[in-house]
Design a protein around this motif. Structure first.
Motif, PDB file in Angstrom:
ATOM      1  N   LEU A  76       0.738  -1.013   0.133  1.00  0.00           N
ATOM      2  CA  LEU A  76       0.093   0.064   0.026  1.00  0.00           C
ATOM      3  C   LEU A  76       0.806   1.236  -0.039  1.00  0.00           C
ATOM      4  O   LEU A  76       0.384   2.238  -0.406  1.00  0.00           O
ATOM      5  CB  LEU A  76      -0.792   0.089   1.263  1.00  0.00           C
ATOM      6  CG  LEU A  76      -1.846  -1.108   1.397  1.00  0.00           C
ATOM      7  CD1 LEU A  76      -2.862  -1.082   2.502  1.00  0.00           C
ATOM      8  CD2 LEU A  76      -2.782  -1.435   0.017  1.00  0.00           C
ATOM      9  N   PHE A  77       2.103   1.356   0.446  1.00  0.00           N
ATOM     10  CA  PHE A  77       3.124   2.238   0.620  1.00  0.00           C
ATOM     11  C   PHE A  77       3.297   3.001  -0.923  1.00  0.00           C
ATOM     12  O   PHE A  77       3.248   4.167  -0.885  1.00  0.00           O
ATOM     13  CB  PHE A  77       4.439   1.865   1.132  1.00  0.00           C
ATOM     14  CG  PHE A  77       5.537   3.058   1.404  1.00  0.00           C
ATOM     15  CD1 PHE A  77       5.201   3.604   2.532  1.00  0.00           C
ATOM     16  CD2 PHE A  77       6.079   3.423   0.194  1.00  0.00           C
ATOM     17  CE1 PHE A  77       5.996   4.748   2.798  1.00  0.00           C
ATOM     18  CE2 PHE A  77       6.916   4.465   0.539  1.00  0.00           C
ATOM     19  CZ  PHE A  77       6.942   5.166   1.822  1.00  0.00           C
ATOM     20  N   SER A  78       3.451   2.154  -1.856  1.00  0.00           N
ATOM     21  CA  SER A  78       3.551   2.636  -3.044  1.00  0.00           C
ATOM     22  C   SER A  78       2.464   2.939  -4.186  1.00  0.00           C
ATOM     23  O   SER A  78       2.528   3.037  -5.108  1.00  0.00           O
ATOM     24  CB  SER A  78       4.471   1.477  -3.916  1.00  0.00           C
ATOM     25  OG  SER A  78       5.767   1.160  -3.141  1.00  0.00           O
ATOM     26  N   ALA A  79       1.345   2.977  -3.469  1.00  0.00           N
ATOM     27  CA  ALA A  79       0.154   3.130  -4.121  1.00  0.00           C
ATOM     28  C   ALA A  79      -0.430   4.539  -3.968  1.00  0.00           C
ATOM     29  O   ALA A  79      -1.156   4.797  -2.783  1.00  0.00           O
ATOM     30  CB  ALA A  79      -1.202   2.408  -3.836  1.00  0.00           C
ATOM     31  N   PRO A  80      -0.205   5.704  -4.638  1.00  0.00           N
ATOM     32  CA  PRO A  80      -0.508   7.041  -4.465  1.00  0.00           C
ATOM     33  C   PRO A  80      -1.917   7.360  -4.291  1.00  0.00           C
ATOM     34  O   PRO A  80      -2.390   8.394  -3.784  1.00  0.00           O
ATOM     35  CB  PRO A  80       0.073   7.904  -5.708  1.00  0.00           C
ATOM     36  CG  PRO A  80       1.408   7.024  -5.949  1.00  0.00           C
ATOM     37  CD  PRO A  80       0.896   5.768  -5.922  1.00  0.00           C
ATOM     38  N   CYS A  81      -2.640   6.555  -4.944  1.00  0.00           N
ATOM     39  CA  CYS A  81      -4.444   6.713  -4.614  1.00  0.00           C
ATOM     40  C   CYS A  81      -4.790   6.741  -3.120  1.00  0.00           C
ATOM     41  O   CYS A  81      -5.601   7.456  -2.886  1.00  0.00           O
ATOM     42  CB  CYS A  81      -5.037   5.515  -5.310  1.00  0.00           C
ATOM     43  SG  CYS A  81      -4.924   3.906  -4.542  1.00  0.00           S
TER      44      CYS A  81
END
Length: 262
Positions: free
Chosen positions: A163-168
């Protein structure tokens, strides 16, 4: 991790994130949450007989999750477990991240030793959306690297949902009014992410940003900030100062591994 295994049982372990805080309310008064959504999708693959338990309780620290939930989860003999925890520790001043790593590692090893597939998570990036979130970033990154290392060393039996790499998740609409727990849309996307990590085809890319929001006036934004300070941040600080937790005395929402259809 490429995993198209069939799962006949699922146990969710964790804190408010896994309990489902701030998602839609179910008729029994519990929040639905991403874990319930995952269980519903997996149950639909079976011709009856799918079982599900959710041992998560809001406010729990990683030591409490390890001591109170992991043993019972391992004893259930499930073939799938989701393990999330540590962020409540990180949010507290003076967090001992070495202790968090140690207890998380014990939890993960115990669950893996029971033969289950274990799904873990990296936290969303607090520095991109939370006031003061940059202070939390070193601990979040250290825990992220630790969780990813567990998965690498698991021989393919553990997977990490990143989830860290998901800018949404930088979008405020992914979060509830308290700005700490996911909104219904946030829970829906996490459920899709978990199912994708388990080899299920996704109906849509859960990472895609939402459409641009309607403009918000400065007055409306100030009003929302004041409501958040009064209704959410103030009570949260009060609980920290008095050593209380929102989960004190609260039982798990689904303490037994029972048949589930969703």
């Amino acid at each position: 991790m490429e995993n198209t295994a069939t799962f006949t049982s699922y146990v969710a372990v964790g804190d408010s994130f896994t309990e489902g805080m701030c998602d839609d309310l179910l008729p029994d008064g519990h929040y639905r949450g991403w874990a319930d959504r995952v269980a519903t999708a997996l149950a639909a693959e079976q011709d009856g007989g799918f079982r599900y338990a959710n041992l998560a309780v809001r406010g729990k620290l990683i030591g409490q999750i390890c001591d109170e939930q992991v043993g019972p989860a391992a004893a259930m003999g499930t073939d799938l477990v989701t393990l999330a925890g540590g962020l409540n520790d990180v949010l507290r001043p003076g967090c001992d991240i070495a202790h968090v790593r140690e207890r998380f590692g014990v939890a993960a090893r115990t669950l893996l030793a029971g033969g289950a597939t274990v799904v873990m998570f990296t936290s969303t990036d607090p520095s991109r959306r939370m006031p003061g979130g940059t202070r939390l970033l070193p601990a979040v990154l250290e825990l992220k690297a630790f969780v990813e290392g567990i998965a690498r060393d698991s021989g393919g039996r553990a997977v990490v949902v990143d989830l860290f790499s998901a800018p949404c998740f930088d979008d405020p609409r992914m979060w509830a009014e308290d700005r700490l727990h996911l909104s219904a849309e946030g829970h829906r996307r996490v459920a899709v992410a978990v199912l994708e990590a388990l080899g299920r085809p996704a109906a849509q890319d859960w990472r895609i940003p939402l459409p641009p929001p309607a403009p918000q006036s400065r007055t409306a934004k100030l009003g929302a900030d004041l409501r958040w300070l009064r209704s959410h941040l103030g009570p949260w600080i009060g609980r920290r100062l008095t050593g209380r937790s929102s989960g004190d005395g609260r039982p798990p929402k689904r303490a037994e591994l029972l048949p589930y259809e969703g």
